[in-house]
Motif scaffolding. Structure first.
Motif, PDB file in Angstrom:
ATOM      1  N   VAL A   3       0.847  -1.198   0.000  1.00  0.00           N
ATOM      2  CA  VAL A   3       0.000   0.000   0.000  1.00  0.00           C
ATOM      3  C   VAL A   3       0.882   1.247   0.000  1.00  0.00           C
ATOM      4  O   VAL A   3       0.659   2.190  -0.776  1.00  0.00           O
ATOM      5  CB  VAL A   3      -0.940   0.015   1.228  1.00  0.00           C
ATOM      6  N   ALA A   4       1.897   1.245   0.861  1.00  0.00           N
ATOM      7  CA  ALA A   4       2.805   2.392   0.950  1.00  0.00           C
ATOM      8  C   ALA A   4       3.548   2.600  -0.368  1.00  0.00           C
ATOM      9  O   ALA A   4       3.685   3.738  -0.851  1.00  0.00           O
ATOM     10  CB  ALA A   4       3.796   2.181   2.102  1.00  0.00           C
ATOM     11  N   ILE A   5       4.029   1.508  -0.959  1.00  0.00           N
ATOM     12  CA  ILE A   5       4.746   1.597  -2.233  1.00  0.00           C
ATOM     13  C   ILE A   5       3.822   2.134  -3.325  1.00  0.00           C
ATOM     14  O   ILE A   5       4.214   2.972  -4.148  1.00  0.00           O
ATOM     15  CB  ILE A   5       5.296   0.211  -2.636  1.00  0.00           C
ATOM     16  N   LEU A   6       2.582   1.650  -3.334  1.00  0.00           N
ATOM     17  CA  LEU A   6       1.611   2.086  -4.348  1.00  0.00           C
ATOM     18  C   LEU A   6       1.410   3.600  -4.283  1.00  0.00           C
ATOM     19  O   LEU A   6       1.520   4.292  -5.311  1.00  0.00           O
ATOM     20  CB  LEU A   6       0.279   1.373  -4.123  1.00  0.00           C
ATOM     21  N   LEU A   7       1.142   4.120  -3.101  1.00  0.00           N
ATOM     22  CA  LEU A   7       0.876   5.556  -2.968  1.00  0.00           C
ATOM     23  C   LEU A   7       2.126   6.379  -3.259  1.00  0.00           C
ATOM     24  O   LEU A   7       2.038   7.456  -3.872  1.00  0.00           O
ATOM     25  CB  LEU A   7       0.341   5.862  -1.570  1.00  0.00           C
ATOM     26  N   ASP A   8       3.285   5.880  -2.846  1.00  0.00           N
ATOM     27  CA  ASP A   8       4.540   6.580  -3.144  1.00  0.00           C
ATOM     28  C   ASP A   8       4.767   6.667  -4.651  1.00  0.00           C
ATOM     29  O   ASP A   8       5.205   7.704  -5.173  1.00  0.00           O
ATOM     30  CB  ASP A   8       5.728   5.858  -2.488  1.00  0.00           C
ATOM     31  N   GLN A   9       4.468   5.574  -5.348  1.00  0.00           N
ATOM     32  CA  GLN A   9       4.695   5.548  -6.797  1.00  0.00           C
ATOM     33  C   GLN A   9       3.708   6.439  -7.543  1.00  0.00           C
ATOM     34  O   GLN A   9       4.047   7.015  -8.577  1.00  0.00           O
ATOM     35  CB  GLN A   9       4.621   4.110  -7.313  1.00  0.00           C
ATOM     36  N   VAL A  10       2.489   6.539  -7.014  1.00  0.00           N
ATOM     37  CA  VAL A  10       1.514   7.440  -7.645  1.00  0.00           C
ATOM     38  C   VAL A  10       2.023   8.879  -7.541  1.00  0.00           C
ATOM     39  O   VAL A  10       1.934   9.654  -8.498  1.00  0.00           O
ATOM     40  CB  VAL A  10       0.132   7.307  -6.986  1.00  0.00           C
ATOM     41  N   GLU A  11       2.574   9.220  -6.389  1.00  0.00           N
ATOM     42  CA  GLU A  11       3.092  10.579  -6.199  1.00  0.00           C
ATOM     43  C   GLU A  11       4.309  10.850  -7.073  1.00  0.00           C
ATOM     44  O   GLU A  11       4.448  11.927  -7.663  1.00  0.00           O
ATOM     45  CB  GLU A  11       3.459  10.796  -4.723  1.00  0.00           C
ATOM     46  N   ALA A  12       5.206   9.857  -7.176  1.00  0.00           N
ATOM     47  CA  ALA A  12       6.471  10.057  -7.888  1.00  0.00           C
ATOM     48  C   ALA A  12       6.390   9.756  -9.378  1.00  0.00           C
ATOM     49  O   ALA A  12       7.201  10.248 -10.167  1.00  0.00           O
ATOM     50  CB  ALA A  12       7.559   9.193  -7.252  1.00  0.00           C
ATOM     51  N   GLY A  13       5.405   8.936  -9.774  1.00  0.00           N
ATOM     52  CA  GLY A  13       5.294   8.555 -11.180  1.00  0.00           C
ATOM     53  C   GLY A  13       6.352   7.566 -11.621  1.00  0.00           C
ATOM     54  O   GLY A  13       6.659   7.458 -12.815  1.00  0.00           O
ATOM     55  N   GLU A  14       6.907   6.838 -10.671  1.00  0.00           N
ATOM     56  CA  GLU A  14       7.952   5.865 -10.999  1.00  0.00           C
ATOM     57  C   GLU A  14       7.390   4.716 -11.837  1.00  0.00           C
ATOM     58  O   GLU A  14       6.251   4.312 -11.682  1.00  0.00           O
ATOM     59  CB  GLU A  14       8.570   5.299  -9.712  1.00  0.00           C
ATOM     60  N   LYS A  15       8.234   4.223 -12.721  1.00  0.00           N
ATOM     61  CA  LYS A  15       7.959   3.043 -13.535  1.00  0.00           C
ATOM     62  C   LYS A  15       6.825   3.252 -14.557  1.00  0.00           C
ATOM     63  O   LYS A  15       6.366   2.293 -15.168  1.00  0.00           O
ATOM     64  CB  LYS A  15       7.619   1.835 -12.658  1.00  0.00           C
ATOM     65  N   LEU A  16       6.384   4.489 -14.726  1.00  0.00           N
ATOM     66  CA  LEU A  16       5.374   4.757 -15.746  1.00  0.00           C
ATOM     67  C   LEU A  16       6.043   4.894 -17.110  1.00  0.00           C
ATOM     68  O   LEU A  16       7.213   5.275 -17.205  1.00  0.00           O
ATOM     69  CB  LEU A  16       4.595   6.036 -15.420  1.00  0.00           C
ATOM     70  N   THR A  17       5.304   4.600 -18.168  1.00  0.00           N
ATOM     71  CA  THR A  17       5.840   4.749 -19.516  1.00  0.00           C
ATOM     72  C   THR A  17       5.903   6.228 -19.882  1.00  0.00           C
ATOM     73  O   THR A  17       5.317   7.075 -19.202  1.00  0.00           O
ATOM     74  CB  THR A  17       4.949   4.015 -20.530  1.00  0.00           C
ATOM     75  N   LYS A  18       6.591   6.535 -20.972  1.00  0.00           N
ATOM     76  CA  LYS A  18       6.704   7.935 -21.408  1.00  0.00           C
ATOM     77  C   LYS A  18       5.339   8.544 -21.696  1.00  0.00           C
ATOM     78  O   LYS A  18       5.071   9.698 -21.339  1.00  0.00           O
ATOM     79  CB  LYS A  18       7.594   8.024 -22.644  1.00  0.00           C
ATOM     80  N   SER A  19       4.481   7.779 -22.348  1.00  0.00           N
ATOM     81  CA  SER A  19       3.142   8.299 -22.668  1.00  0.00           C
ATOM     82  C   SER A  19       2.321   8.509 -21.399  1.00  0.00           C
ATOM     83  O   SER A  19       1.541   9.469 -21.298  1.00  0.00           O
ATOM     84  CB  SER A  19       2.415   7.340 -23.622  1.00  0.00           C
ATOM     85  N   GLN A  20       2.503   7.621 -20.406  1.00  0.00           N
ATOM     86  CA  GLN A  20       1.775   7.779 -19.146  1.00  0.00           C
ATOM     87  C   GLN A  20       2.278   8.986 -18.363  1.00  0.00           C
ATOM     88  O   GLN A  20       1.490   9.701 -17.722  1.00  0.00           O
ATOM     89  CB  GLN A  20       1.915   6.509 -18.298  1.00  0.00           C
ATOM     90  N   LEU A  21       3.588   9.221 -18.434  1.00  0.00           N
ATOM     91  CA  LEU A  21       4.173  10.349 -17.701  1.00  0.00           C
ATOM     92  C   LEU A  21       3.685  11.691 -18.230  1.00  0.00           C
ATOM     93  O   LEU A  21       3.649  12.678 -17.490  1.00  0.00           O
ATOM     94  CB  LEU A  21       5.705  10.275 -17.779  1.00  0.00           C
ATOM     95  N   LYS A  22       3.300  11.742 -19.508  1.00  0.00           N
ATOM     96  CA  LYS A  22       2.802  12.993 -20.093  1.00  0.00           C
ATOM     97  C   LYS A  22       1.573  13.497 -19.353  1.00  0.00           C
ATOM     98  O   LYS A  22       1.363  14.700 -19.208  1.00  0.00           O
ATOM     99  CB  LYS A  22       2.451  12.785 -21.579  1.00  0.00           C
ATOM    100  N   TYR A  23       0.741  12.569 -18.891  1.00  0.00           N
ATOM    101  CA  TYR A  23      -0.500  12.946 -18.215  1.00  0.00           C
ATOM    102  C   TYR A  23      -0.368  12.915 -16.694  1.00  0.00           C
ATOM    103  O   TYR A  23      -1.239  13.410 -15.981  1.00  0.00           O
ATOM    104  CB  TYR A  23      -1.633  12.000 -18.635  1.00  0.00           C
ATOM    105  N   HIS A  24       0.735  12.335 -16.217  1.00  0.00           N
ATOM    106  CA  HIS A  24       0.863  12.108 -14.777  1.00  0.00           C
ATOM    107  C   HIS A  24       0.840  13.395 -13.966  1.00  0.00           C
ATOM    108  O   HIS A  24       0.192  13.471 -12.908  1.00  0.00           O
ATOM    109  CB  HIS A  24       2.148  11.320 -14.484  1.00  0.00           C
TER     110      HIS A  24
END
Length: 362
Positions: A165-186
């Protein structure tokens, strides 16, 4: 917190959409089905009736395809006495058919399958229809009652562990491991996504209840949230301060967004500035969760299970969990969290020692 008639506007619109879909399906069903659906309207939701209609359509199409005496009659022209023709064996064969069958969709033929849960749902629709006409003394037998409901095998509860749960919320905030197209909207969605996921994980509300939240449904002074439950009633659930902060962060951003007309009251908005949809929430949960675990298929409902499990572990009170999750029957809750009870009993067994270990006496 306002609790006026506007709270259910989104749900009224969903009922309207389901009613229109219902009329479309009814046009393909035998005319006597209209009487049945009118009869159960006071005790069922529009969504439940639509689900029954879809399931009954499968049943009548099956009869049309396999029964020689019905092959030359359109389904919508079936008479009520067709129900008198149904024997126990017919329904057992129908359940077997549901395991794998083909359905024509536009210009293609697609294979359809049903799990135990799908078969049980379709049997529930059959039982409801037959029971209605039997109680109304319009048919002389209630054949589906002679057939056992498909047995459901217990499945392990899939949920996120506290560290996940902690990792999930941290990653949503940081945008880690998202693709380039996903990061455009992040950057545009991360505050909303954190608020949304924190709310689901911190309250256990259903995704349909989440997307229906209006701005005035949230009281930041009492940490109260007015939601429209699955059963068609409104209730207030309460959230911890961590959820409050995430909601407030998004609310400040939400104030700067000009929503599409008709979506002014919606709290969670899509990138198109419309009320976010259930499907969109399902997709964003999947997007973030697969970067946390590849072994578990995490959906919004699994976030609900995560909350329920955590609450039960902390409280040990199954009635509290049932109340907070909005389960009408505590046995529904007990069934889902029986594994926790079993683990508690095993842990208790390990705590008790009748004799010291032999090695300790040497």
């Amino acid at each position: 917190m306002q609790t006026n008639g506007n709270d259910a506007k989104y749900y009224n619109e969903q009922d309207r959409i389901n009613t229109l879909k219902m009329r479309e399906v009814l046009s393909c069903l035998p005319s006597f089905c209209k009487q049945y659906f009118r009869g159960i309207e006071p005790t069922t939701s529009a969504r439940t009736r639509l689900g029954y209609a879809y399931d009954l359509r499968v049943f009548f199409e099956y009869l049309h395809n396999v029964n020689p005496s019905l092959k030359n009659i359109e389904v919508k022209n079936f008479k009520l006495d067709v129900l008198e023709m149904i024997e126990r064996e017919d329904i057992e064969e129908y359940l077997e058919y549901l395991s794998l069958y083909e359905k024509q969709e536009k210009e293609t033929t697609k294979e359809r399958t049903n799990t135990e849960q799908g078969k049980k749902r379709k049997m529930s629709a059959l039982r409801s229809m037959f029971s209605y006409f039997y109680k109304a003394e319009l048919i002389s037998k209630n054949t589906p009652e002679l057939v056992n409901m498909p047995k459901l095998h217990e499945h392990e509860i899939i949920r996120l562990e506290p560290n996940e749960v902690a990792i999930l919320l941290d990653q949503v905030e940081a945008g880690e491991k998202l693709t380039k197209s996903q990061l455009k909207y992040h950057e545009k969605t991360k505050v909303r996504d954190v608020a949304l996921l924190t709310l689901l994980l911190g309250t256990g509300i259903r995704v349909s209840e989440c997307v229906g939240i209006d701005i005035e449904d949230i009281d930041y002074d009492t940490n109260g949230l007015n939601i429209h439950r699955k059963g068609g009633y409104n209730t207030i659930v309460y959230f911890p301060d961590e959820v409050r902060q995430a909601l407030l962060d998004y609310y400040e951003e939400r104030k700067t967004i000009i929503p599409v007309e008709g979506n002014e009251n919606a709290f969670f908005l899509s990138l198109q500035n419309k009320r976010i949809s259930v499907r969109a929430v399902e997709k964003l949960v999947k997007k973030y969760a697969r970067n946390v675990t590849t072994l578990k298929k995490i959906t919004p409902h699994k976030l609900r299970s995560t909350f329920g499990t955590n609450l039960y572990k902390e409280s040990g009170d199954i009635y509290l969990v049932a109340d907070v999750l909005g389960h009408k029957d505590v046995n529904t809750t007990r069934k889902h969290y029986a594994a926790q009870d079993d683990e508690n009993r095993r842990r208790a067994a390990r705590m008790v020692k009748l004799r010291e270990d032999i090695d300790d006496n040497k």
